[in-house]
Design a protein around this motif. Structure first.
Motif, short mmCIF file in Angstrom:
data_model
loop_
_atom_site.label_atom_id
_atom_site.label_comp_id
_atom_site.label_asym_id
_atom_site.label_seq_id
_atom_site.Cartn_x
_atom_site.Cartn_y
_atom_site.Cartn_z
N ALA A 296 0.87 -1.18 0.00
CA ALA A 296 0.00 0.00 0.00
C ALA A 296 0.90 1.23 0.00
CB ALA A 296 -0.93 0.01 1.21
N SER A 297 0.60 2.20 -0.85
CA SER A 297 1.46 3.37 -0.99
C SER A 297 1.01 4.56 -0.15
CB SER A 297 1.54 3.79 -2.46
OG SER A 297 0.23 4.10 -2.95
N ASN A 298 -0.27 4.63 0.20
CA ASN A 298 -0.77 5.78 0.94
C ASN A 298 -1.22 5.44 2.35
OD1 ASN A 298 -2.94 4.25 0.17
ND2 ASN A 298 -4.21 5.97 -0.50
N ARG A 299 -0.90 4.25 2.80
CA ARG A 299 -1.19 3.82 4.16
C ARG A 299 -0.44 2.53 4.41
NH1 ARG A 299 -6.12 2.95 1.26
NH2 ARG A 299 -6.40 0.73 0.77
N ALA A 300 -0.40 2.11 5.65
CA ALA A 300 0.16 0.80 5.98
C ALA A 300 -0.99 -0.18 6.15
CB ALA A 300 0.98 0.88 7.26
N GLU A 301 -0.85 -1.33 5.54
CA GLU A 301 -1.88 -2.36 5.65
C GLU A 301 -1.26 -3.62 6.23
OE1 GLU A 301 -4.38 -3.22 2.40
OE2 GLU A 301 -5.11 -1.15 2.18
N LEU A 302 -1.86 -4.08 7.32
CA LEU A 302 -1.43 -5.30 7.98
C LEU A 302 -2.58 -6.28 7.97
CD1 LEU A 302 -0.54 -2.57 9.76
CD2 LEU A 302 0.81 -4.26 10.99
N ARG A 334 -8.53 -13.69 6.84
CA ARG A 334 -7.73 -12.46 6.94
C ARG A 334 -8.54 -11.38 7.64
NH1 ARG A 334 -3.48 -11.66 3.03
NH2 ARG A 334 -3.16 -13.54 1.78
N LYS A 335 -7.83 -10.65 8.48
CA LYS A 335 -8.42 -9.45 9.08
C LYS A 335 -7.44 -8.31 8.85
CE LYS A 335 -10.74 -7.56 13.12
NZ LYS A 335 -11.99 -7.34 12.36
N VAL A 336 -7.84 -7.32 8.07
CA VAL A 336 -6.95 -6.26 7.63
C VAL A 336 -7.09 -5.04 8.55
CG1 VAL A 336 -6.40 -4.67 5.75
CG2 VAL A 336 -6.98 -7.06 5.25
N VAL A 337 -5.94 -4.46 8.89
CA VAL A 337 -5.88 -3.23 9.68
C VAL A 337 -5.14 -2.20 8.84
CG1 VAL A 337 -5.09 -2.14 11.81
CG2 VAL A 337 -5.84 -4.53 11.83
N ARG A 338 -5.72 -1.02 8.67
CA ARG A 338 -5.11 0.06 7.91
C ARG A 338 -4.70 1.19 8.85
NH1 ARG A 338 -9.70 0.32 3.11
NH2 ARG A 338 -9.03 -1.56 1.98
N ILE A 339 -3.47 1.66 8.69
CA ILE A 339 -2.95 2.73 9.55
C ILE A 339 -2.53 3.90 8.67
CG2 ILE A 339 -1.28 3.35 11.32
CD1 ILE A 339 -0.97 0.42 11.98
N SER A 340 -3.04 5.07 8.99
CA SER A 340 -2.67 6.29 8.27
C SER A 340 -2.65 7.44 9.28
CB SER A 340 -3.67 6.58 7.15
OG SER A 340 -4.93 6.92 7.69
N ALA A 342 -4.75 9.61 9.54
CA ALA A 342 -6.12 9.85 10.00
C ALA A 342 -6.52 8.91 11.12
CB ALA A 342 -7.09 9.70 8.84
N GLY A 343 -5.78 7.82 11.33
CA GLY A 343 -6.11 6.91 12.42
C GLY A 343 -5.96 5.46 12.01
N VAL A 344 -6.53 4.58 12.83
CA VAL A 344 -6.47 3.14 12.61
C VAL A 344 -7.85 2.65 12.18
CG1 VAL A 344 -6.02 0.89 13.66
CG2 VAL A 344 -4.64 2.88 14.32
N GLU A 345 -7.90 2.00 11.04
CA GLU A 345 -9.16 1.46 10.51
C GLU A 345 -9.11 -0.06 10.60
OE1 GLU A 345 -11.82 1.55 6.37
OE2 GLU A 345 -9.77 2.34 6.41
N ILE A 346 -10.15 -0.64 11.20
CA ILE A 346 -10.23 -2.09 11.38
C ILE A 346 -11.31 -2.64 10.46
CG2 ILE A 346 -10.58 -3.94 13.06
CD1 ILE A 346 -9.91 -1.87 15.25
N LEU A 347 -10.92 -3.49 9.54
CA LEU A 347 -11.88 -4.07 8.61
C LEU A 347 -12.40 -5.40 9.13
CD1 LEU A 347 -10.13 -3.37 5.18
CD2 LEU A 347 -11.65 -1.90 6.50
N PRO A 348 -13.61 -5.79 8.72
CA PRO A 348 -14.15 -7.09 9.15
C PRO A 348 -13.31 -8.24 8.59
CG PRO A 348 -15.87 -5.68 8.24
CD PRO A 348 -14.58 -5.03 7.91
#
Length: 662
Positions: A296-302, A334-340, A342-348
């Protein structure tokens, strides 16, 4: 071997020691050579003269071309010259615009204080906000004495006054007062020139020395220009020169996986209605959990990834039939977490499962053979559809289970990022101008730029990362600007400082413990309250106090300085203090100036106190990890370099031979 002789015009005689001697040639050849010499020589001379003329003309033309296309001047020098040439006095309209901005800032603050039922009224009274609003409502000149009194309250140094809602009013009030008093001041252009003249030299000096004091001088000029709204091209040129990110952090995917990898082995009851059949039994889940980074180029995705299989033993009830079966369901969830920023986004969670079943037996309660045959036939007819439905139900169960187990911990991360990092920094104007997260399959990367109100950032690219589990590249300006934004002008008391440090570290370091019965306090200056400089394998730390209090006694300003050099010792790194910490008043020259008795008293107190805080040696010891990360082992510092304003640090979870550049 060839021997060359050059005449006055630089021509080559062409003689060679390997050529036959002229003395051995017949006389007719000598005659011919004489003829050639007398006839060809003028042509050679003419050729040389022409060649020389062409070269001279080309050189002159090159000089003329260079004169026509000079090297572009330094942008800061050009901007300074342009600002001085176009400088104009401040007009009344500019003061009116500053007044309008101040009114808007005061209105926002008033609205916020109204919402604060507990302390809003107290803040209004302390800040004399009613007086400020009354002065702003006047059509004529305000009372400068009253405005100065209000500004003093806003600048009193209390911790709460660092909030953005207060600092906006403080800066707008200062701007309005300065611009209003400078309206139609014909000497302003001359003052502007005097202020700008040293700037190019200061920029050059700072790029060579990385001296925080020089950075403060540049900052003062930029701050004055912004306060007066003059020389904006100069401000832009300086910001462009010092606009590089000043913090880089990288974390390896391998290290993150170590902290998350764990076996999965659990059982759960199975109770589903599949194609009208009531299925009951037990499912045994086995597998592995790990963490993977996603590009991911505009955020970190774990992605928390769980792979495994569900082995189920079930009985299906459908009318008189009893279906005994075993199922095997391989799955990946898989459970994806996005960090930017703007904050931490938790996907289902999203699971992918494929169920395959084996029918062990079909029994019917009526014991009729024909009924049992029909039951077997229908069971195999519906088996593909039943497996598809069982796969879908398994995915739903896995999604729900992973969300339930992971969301609680991930929401702690989400809340901590917002409540302990992002929101407090935004409220105090300390959130970086740039905070970029990105990731690929191998590393999570964080890139940040924090310049503060008028401060500079890095002017050079960072050193290369050292490919550790965690790599940190910190430019001194990130720390210095953050410290200035948090502490400038503040009055900090000992007990409050202890609370802050205990909250950050979990405990109070022994060197900050004291048996003094009289508490102390320090008022920090507006610039460089605490600063550090990294260069040539050394770190110089300076603690600057504008005023000190100890009990009822008050003392004037004093700066405490400690210098450390980096040494490699016993397989690790140690910061070794160079001599004792020194304490002197600002701009004090030990060779020519003398301390008063009161200053000597304060100096002894500070040197004794900071001699404990700045320990003689600071070992960069392994960092113990807690919780599930404890199994990864301590993080060991394997690489340290301090140079050109940068601190480069590399840590690994497994000890390796350290490499450094003291």
């Amino acid at each position: 071997m060839r021997v060359k002789r050059f005449d006055s015009l630089g021509t080559d005689s062409g003689l060679s020691t390997d050529s036959p001697s002229l003395l051995l040639m017949p006389s007719r050849w000598i005659h011919r050579l004489r003829w050639t010499y007398h006839n060809i020589l003028p042509l050679g001379v003419l050729f040389n003269i022409v060649t020389f003329g062409v070269c001279l003309a080309a050189a002159v033309a090159g000089e003329e071309e260079t004169a026509k296309s000079p090297t572009p001047p330094d942008p800061i020098i050009a901007a300074v010259a342009e600002a001085k040439r176009t400088a104009q006095p401040i007009r009344a309209a500019e003061a009116s615009a500053a007044k309008a901005r101040l009114r808007e800032a005061v209105a926002r603050l008033s609205d916020r204080l109204k919402r604060d039922k507990d302390q809003g009224g107290n803040w209004r009274n302390y800040l004399q906000l009613a007086d400020l609003e009354a002065e702003l409502s006047k059509s004529g000149e305000p009372s400068w004495e009253r405005l100065n009194a209000v500004l003093a309250r806003f600048s009193a140094g209390h911790e709460g006054l660092k909030l953005t809602c207060f600092s906006e009013v403080r800066e707008a009030l200062r701007q309005y007062m300065v611009r209003s008093r400078a309206v139609d001041d014909a000497s302003l252009p001359e003052k502007l020139g005097q202020i700008l003249d040293p700037l190019p030299g200061l920029v050059e000096s700072y790029q060579a020395s990385h001296d925080p004091a020089v950075a403060s001088s540049i900052q003062a000029i930029v701050g004055w220009l912004e306060l007066m709204d003059r020389g904006q091209p100069v401000v832009a040129a300086v910001r462009e020169r010092f606009a590089r990110p000043n913090l880089f952090v990288e974390v390896s995917a391998e290290f993150l996986a170590k902290g998350f990898t764990a076996p999965v082995d659990t059982s759960e009851p199975v109770r589903e209605i599949i194609l009208g059949t009531d299925v009951r039994g037990t499912g045994h889940i086995t597998g592995d959990r790990t963490l993977r980074l996603m590009p991911a180029s505009n955020r970190a995705e774990l992605a928390i990834v769980v792979t495994g299989s569900i082995a189920a033993t079930t009985i299906g009830y459908n009318g008189p039939a009893r279906i005994y079966s075993q199922g095997e369901t391989p799955f990946t969830a898989r459970k994806v977490v996005r960090i930017s920023a703007a904050g931490v986004e938790i996907l289902p969670a999203q699971a992918d499962a494929r169920t395959r079943t084996k029918i062990n037996d079909v029994d019917v309660t009526c014991r009729a053979r024909c009924v049992e045959k029909i039951a077997w036939k229908r069971t195999f007819q519906q088996k593909p559809l039943a497996e598809m439905e069982a796969s879908r139900r398994a995915e739903i169960r896995l999604d729900r289970r992973i969300d339930e187990e992971a969301d609680a911990r991930l929401k702690e991360l989400q809340t901590s990022f917002e409540g302990r990092l992002r929101r407090p920094l935004l409220d105090r104007g300390l959130f970086p101008e740039k905070l970029d997260f990105r990731s690929d399959e191998s590393r999570l990367q964080v890139e940040s730029l924090f310049g503060g109100l008028h401060s500079q950032t890095a002017s050079s690219a960072p050193p290369a990362a050292h490919d550790g589990d965690i790599d940190v590249r910190l430019h001194q300006t990130f720390f210095n600007n953050m410290a200035e934004g948090a502490l400038s002008g503040m009055l900090v008391r000992e007990e409050r400082l202890r609370e802050i440090i205990t909250d950050l570290l979990g405990k109070l370091p022994p060197e900050l413990e004291t048996e003094d019965e009289q508490p102390w306090a320090v008022r920090f200056p507006q610039t460089r309250p605490i600063c550090v400089q990294f260069d040539n394998g050394r770190a110089v730390v300076q603690f600057r106090g504008q005023a000190y209090q100890k009990g009822d006694a008050e003392y004037t300003g004093m700066d405490v300085t400690a210098a450390y050099r980096l040494e490699q010792r016993d397989g690790g790194f140690v910061l070794v203090r160079e001599g004792d910490p020194t304490a002197f008043p600002p701009n004090f020259d030990p060779q020519n100036d003398r301390l008063s008795v009161r200053q000597q008293t304060l100096r002894r107190l500070l040197e004794r106190r900071f001699g404990k805080i700045f320990r003689s040696e600071i070992a960069l010891e392994p960092i113990a990890l807690e919780g599930e990360w404890a199994a990864v082992g301590p993080l060991t510092v394997t690489y340290v370099v301090m140079d050109d304003g940068w601190l480069t640090l590399s840590l690994r979870s497994a000890p390796t031979a350290p490499v450094g550049q003291p």
